[in-house]
Design a protein around this motif. Structure first.
Motif, mmCIF file in Angstrom:
data_model
loop_
_atom_site.group_PDB
_atom_site.id
_atom_site.type_symbol
_atom_site.label_atom_id
_atom_site.label_comp_id
_atom_site.label_asym_id
_atom_site.label_seq_id
_atom_site.Cartn_x
_atom_site.Cartn_y
_atom_site.Cartn_z
ATOM 1 N N VAL B 161 0.842 -1.202 0.000
ATOM 2 C CA VAL B 161 0.000 0.000 0.000
ATOM 3 C C VAL B 161 0.882 1.258 0.000
ATOM 4 O O VAL B 161 0.629 2.217 -0.728
ATOM 5 N N ALA B 162 1.934 1.215 0.815
ATOM 6 C CA ALA B 162 2.833 2.377 0.878
ATOM 7 C C ALA B 162 3.496 2.615 -0.475
ATOM 8 O O ALA B 162 3.670 3.760 -0.899
ATOM 9 N N ILE B 163 3.830 1.539 -1.160
ATOM 10 C CA ILE B 163 4.449 1.686 -2.485
ATOM 11 C C ILE B 163 3.427 2.255 -3.470
ATOM 12 O O ILE B 163 3.706 3.196 -4.210
ATOM 13 N N ALA B 164 2.218 1.698 -3.426
ATOM 14 C CA ALA B 164 1.173 2.162 -4.340
ATOM 15 C C ALA B 164 0.931 3.652 -4.141
ATOM 16 O O ALA B 164 0.720 4.398 -5.091
ATOM 17 N N ARG B 165 0.988 4.093 -2.889
ATOM 18 C CA ARG B 165 0.728 5.489 -2.597
ATOM 19 C C ARG B 165 1.737 6.402 -3.293
ATOM 20 O O ARG B 165 1.396 7.479 -3.770
ATOM 21 N N ALA B 166 2.980 5.937 -3.329
ATOM 22 C CA ALA B 166 4.009 6.771 -3.944
ATOM 23 C C ALA B 166 3.851 6.839 -5.457
ATOM 24 O O ALA B 166 4.393 7.724 -6.106
ATOM 25 N N LEU B 167 3.110 5.870 -6.030
ATOM 26 C CA LEU B 167 2.971 5.847 -7.487
ATOM 27 C C LEU B 167 1.794 6.689 -7.966
ATOM 28 O O LEU B 167 1.593 6.852 -9.161
ATOM 29 N N VAL B 168 1.002 7.194 -7.022
ATOM 30 C CA VAL B 168 -0.230 7.880 -7.410
ATOM 31 C C VAL B 168 0.039 9.255 -8.017
ATOM 32 O O VAL B 168 -0.484 9.596 -9.060
ATOM 33 N N GLY B 169 0.883 10.019 -7.343
ATOM 34 C CA GLY B 169 1.076 11.400 -7.787
ATOM 35 C C GLY B 169 1.882 11.473 -9.076
ATOM 36 O O GLY B 169 2.407 10.482 -9.581
ATOM 37 N N GLU B 170 1.970 12.672 -9.614
ATOM 38 C CA GLU B 170 2.802 12.900 -10.781
ATOM 39 C C GLU B 170 4.233 13.034 -10.290
ATOM 40 O O GLU B 170 4.743 14.142 -10.157
ATOM 41 N N ALA B 171 4.877 11.908 -9.996
ATOM 42 C CA ALA B 171 6.190 11.987 -9.377
ATOM 43 C C ALA B 171 7.267 12.315 -10.397
ATOM 44 O O ALA B 171 7.219 11.879 -11.542
ATOM 45 N N LYS B 172 8.238 13.111 -9.974
ATOM 46 C CA LYS B 172 9.456 13.283 -10.761
ATOM 47 C C LYS B 172 10.583 12.484 -10.125
ATOM 48 O O LYS B 172 11.533 12.107 -10.768
ATOM 49 N N ILE B 173 10.448 12.278 -8.803
ATOM 50 C CA ILE B 173 11.477 11.528 -8.095
ATOM 51 C C ILE B 173 10.804 10.765 -6.954
ATOM 52 O O ILE B 173 9.957 11.312 -6.256
ATOM 53 N N VAL B 174 11.132 9.497 -6.826
ATOM 54 C CA VAL B 174 10.542 8.676 -5.771
ATOM 55 C C VAL B 174 11.653 8.166 -4.866
ATOM 56 O O VAL B 174 12.625 7.562 -5.349
ATOM 57 N N PHE B 175 11.523 8.429 -3.585
ATOM 58 C CA PHE B 175 12.470 7.886 -2.608
ATOM 59 C C PHE B 175 11.902 6.608 -2.039
ATOM 60 O O PHE B 175 10.740 6.579 -1.625
ATOM 61 N N MET B 176 12.697 5.554 -2.023
ATOM 62 C CA MET B 176 12.213 4.289 -1.467
ATOM 63 C C MET B 176 13.154 3.879 -0.351
ATOM 64 O O MET B 176 14.273 3.450 -0.591
ATOM 65 N N ASP B 177 12.695 4.047 0.884
ATOM 66 C CA ASP B 177 13.540 3.735 2.035
ATOM 67 C C ASP B 177 13.258 2.306 2.481
ATOM 68 O O ASP B 177 12.277 2.048 3.160
ATOM 69 N N GLU B 178 14.101 1.409 2.070
ATOM 70 C CA GLU B 178 13.950 -0.025 2.356
ATOM 71 C C GLU B 178 12.563 -0.548 2.000
ATOM 72 O O GLU B 178 11.860 -1.089 2.852
#
Ligand SMILES: Nc1ncnc2c1ncn2[C@@H]1O[C@H](COP(=O)(O)OP(=O)(O)OP(=O)(O)O)[C@@H](O)[C@H]1O
Ligand SMILES: [Mg+2]
Lengths: 332, 427
Positions: B161-178
């Motif tokens: 769910v946390a990963i899906a949340r980061a994919l929702v917005g118009e991201a230019k950069i995604v940080f993935m902490d572990e």
């Protein structure tokens, strides 16, 4: 259907308890199960329901407030004096004054909690004492009886005589209560601000990382409760037709119990308007029934305490455990 | 390798940090760090536990404000510090190490949480929120009931769910902490595919992981932190796991260290035909003193249930557990703790720790008997015991009295009441 029952377990448990109590009371007394009595109940519960939906918002945002009932007394008193000084006023100016005073008193709590980082229970116990102390000091405990006429005369919006001779009445307090309930429901379930309140209560650090305005949340929650408390104060003065400085003293715990009974969680993030209203109604129904049965008022508190314990236990127990057939096919 | 100290910001970079300093109380979490991310690249941020990776991410996303003198260039703008709102509006998305989700809210609300933000109240469009959530999950190749509250789901699905949340917005950069910390292999593979897709579509990904194989597989460049300082920026081409470990720790390791066989040691734990119908059946194994035994299986294979059964929190239906030669049957976890069994939960951050309490109090919570003198808890013995454990574990903490929430992700999990540490018995 299963989903609805699961996600509203508390509400269903409460409905079941209310149904059981009502069944018992209608067998035990002949007055209980009449439409007239039902509307009576609504009329008498209005003030508490208005308080309750206000408190619900604070609980959802992860806070607690002990001071709102006493704040409502302050609002009553100050509003009565102000109304006198402007020559009487009317419902509109009365509600406006009560709302503004209520929001101001709520904002003081929010300020203490947000700016001075005092946890809400401590901050509001302090303001509870300050508000009450100031009120008793300045009024010397004297009540106000000569309220403006508009405030003391009953406003009946709808009445109808039933075949059994009882009267069905909808009074202004009920209308105001319904408006408060609906607007609180809209606020917390339909607006982004309301969902932010839930999120903030659920996981404050998570909310902060999303840039949710944490201070704003406190002011909205306590301001909303202040608003409701101010309105409830005026409605209570109307209902009682007098302003007695300590009339609402102690009401905060009854309302708090009812709201928690309705499924709100001390600690935040959880609670519904429906549950909260049912919680208040359950307590009033019990009280009303005991009254009709002629039980001594001294026994009330004891019985209500016991019922709160039973209902809380029921609603905290996973509903699936009570209804084993639902476990089949539910998620792992 | 480039040495970025004092260097001007790279004009082509999407994100470029200079002079980042951050101090918490006495601990210098970041010392003059620089960091650059190019558009569309997969950049790995590596470092030992407590080296400052999460802190750096929190500075970039505006959760923390760096010491003055910091320069943050992002997407053509220069800032001295960020705010969460600017960061999100600018297309910076994060999968937090501790997830930062809302357990009481539905999966849909958690995923489409962005749509609930904003200063002024708006009406919530639940229909659109559901669609957004379902679409984001579909991108991950997962189906979940988005109407259920998040608390109904186990930790691995929350991570999704946390990963899906980061994919929702118009991201230019995604940080993935572990992001892969509690995922299975196939879920991890899927996530790595998504990282590649993101990168191919021009989204930069900053990846933090302690699984170095993953790091080498996915990223093109690597920034290494050690003790809050920048070690350097490297291309992953030709990089090996042992070289990364060396850079992270500043020490060289013999890569061929293997677990020594412990066949000669006495058996500590023997599990015979342990069964809990529907969860695990007929499980048998032995563990010798000093041995580390891995238990693996897919999500839902019964690993957690097996562990909980050995810890007295679930009752096995049949079978036998022999501890130190004596058959045991724990009816509570208290008994298990007294017998010297410790359990570190998978959801380490919320289940295993009492967040607001101090590091020392969290460490001794399961061993209160060991610090009792004359029936009262002794602060002095607590201090000694904690000092010894911290030394044994070789972790970096501030003061014993600091709140546990100030520790870095992995170190706070290491602090889960290590009641099994034998020293307590002969203390
Ligand atoms: N809010 C805080 N208060 C005090 N100290 C903190 C705080 N946040 C982090 N620290 C300290 O800063 C240092 C860096 O922590 P950080 O969480 O950035 O490490 P990390 O590289 O993410 O480690 P891990 O791999 O374990 O997640 C640690 O020593 C930690 O104890
Ligand atoms: Mg970290």
């Amino acid at each position: 259907m299963r989903k609805i029952v699961q996600s509203h377990a508390t509400e269903f448990a409460l409905l079941a308890v209310i149904a059981l109590i009502s069944l018992f009371l209608s067998l035990a007394t002949d007055r209980f199960f009449t439409l007239g009595n039902a509307f009576d109940l609504l009329n008498t519960s209005s003030v508490n329901i208005i308080f309750a939906v206000g408190l619900l918002v604070v609980l959802i945002a992860g806070g607690i407030d002990i001071s709102f009932a006493v704040a409502a007394s302050v609002v009553q008193y100050v509003a009565a004096l102000l109304l006198e000084s402007i020559g009487g006023g009317g419902w509109f100016s009365g509600l406006l004054i009560a709302a503004i005073l209520g929001v101001a008193l709520g904002a003081i709590n929010a300020l203490l909690i947000h700016r001075f980082k005092i946890i809400s229970i401590v901050a509001t116990i302090a303001t509870f004492n300050i508000y009450f102390g100031l009120l008793m000091f300045f009024t010397r405990g004297v009540s106000i009886y000569n309220l403006p006429d508009w405030l003391t005369s009953r406003v009946i919006l709808f009445e109808h005589e039933m075949a059994d001779g009882s009267w069905v009445e909808i009074t202004l307090p009920v209308l105001i209560m319904v408006a408060c309930v609906i607007s609180t429901w809209v606020l917390i379930t339909r607006t982004t601000t309301g969902r932010q309140l839930y999120a903030f209560g659920d996981n404050p650090e998570g909310a902060r990382r999303f840039g949710i305005n944490v201070g704003g949340m406190q002011f909205i929650a306590f301001g909303w409760l202040g608003l409701m408390a101010g309105i409830a104060g005026l409605v209570q003065a109307h209902y009682a037709q007098e302003v007695v400085p300590n009339a609402l003293y102690g009401r905060e715990l009854d309302v708090l119990a009812a709201v928690v009974l309705g499924g709100a969680r001390l600690g935040g993030g959880k609670g519904t308007v429906l549950g909260c209203v049912l919680g208040v109604l359950m307590i009033s129904i019990t009280q009303n029934g005991l009254n009709l049965m002629g039980v001594s008022p001294f026994a009330f508190k004891m019985i209500i305490g016991a019922i709160i314990l039973v209902a809380i236990t029921l609603s905290n127990t996973n509903i699936e455990r009570l209804l084993p057939f639902m476990r089949e096919g539910s998620r792992r | 390798m480039t040495d970025p100290s004092g260097e001007k910001a790279d004009a082509r970079a999407l994100l470029s940090l200079r002079n980042i300093n951050m101090t918490f109380g006495g601990v210098k979490a970041l010392k003059n760090v620089s960091f650059d991310v190019m558009p569309g690249e997969v950049h790995c941020l590596a470092g030992e536990n407590g080296s400052g990776k999460s802190t750096l991410i929190k500075i970039i996303t505006g959760v923390y404000r760096p010491a003055s003198g910091a320069v943050i260039d992002y997407d053509g703008q220069t800032y001295s510090h960020m705010s969460p709102v600017t960061a999100q509006n600018g297309g910076i998305q994060v999968i937090w190490q501790d997830l930062a989700l809302f357990p009481e809210m539905t999966v849909a609300e958690n995923i489409a949480f962005q749509t609930l933000l904003g200063r002024w109240p708006r009406f919530v469009n639940y229909g659109r929120m559901r669609e957004t959530a379902i679409r984001a999950l579909k991108r991950l190749g997962v189906t979940l009931d988005v109407d259920l509250p998040l608390k109904e789901f186990p930790i691995a699905q929350r991570q999704i769910v946390a990963i899906a949340r980061a994919l929702v917005g118009e991201a230019k950069i995604v940080f993935m902490d572990e992001p892969t910390a509690s995922l299975t292999q196939s879920e991890t593979d899927h996530l790595l595919d998504i990282v590649r897709t993101l990168s191919a579509s021009g989204v930069a990904v900053v990846f933090v992981s302690h699984r170095l194989a993953e790091v080498l597989e996915i990223s093109s460049r690597l920034t290494v932190l050690r003790d809050g300082g920048l070690v350097g920026v490297y291309s992953t081409e030709g990089m090996t796991q042992s070289r990364i470990t060396e850079l992270m720790t500043g020490r060289t390791f013999d890569q061929h260290v293997r677990a020594q066989p412990k066949d000669a040691n006495p058996v500590v734990l023997e599990v015979k035909n342990l069964t809990r119908p529907g969860q695990f059946e007929d499980v048998s194994f032995t563990v010798r003193r000093g041995e580390t035994l891995g238990i693996t299986g897919l999500l839902g294979a019964g690993r957690t249930e097996l562990a909980l059964s050995l810890f007295g929190m679930l009752k096995p239906h049949s079978g036998e557990v022999v501890l130190d030669g004596k058959p045991v049957r724990f009816s509570t976890n208290r008994e298990a703790i007294e017998a010297g069994v410790a359990y570190l939960s998978e959801d380490r951050l919320s289940l295993g720790l009492i967040q607001p309490q101090s590091i020392a109090d969290n460490l001794v919570i399961a061993s209160l008997d060991g610090i009792r003198t004359n029936g009262l808890l002794s602060d002095e013995r607590k201090r000694q015991l904690v000092a010894q454990w911290v030394a044994d574990l070789g972790v970096k903490i501030g003061k014993q009295s600091d709140a546990i929430s100030t520790l870095s992700g992995a170190i706070s999990s290491a602090s889960q009441s290590p009641n099994g540490w034998r020293p307590i018995r002969n203390f």
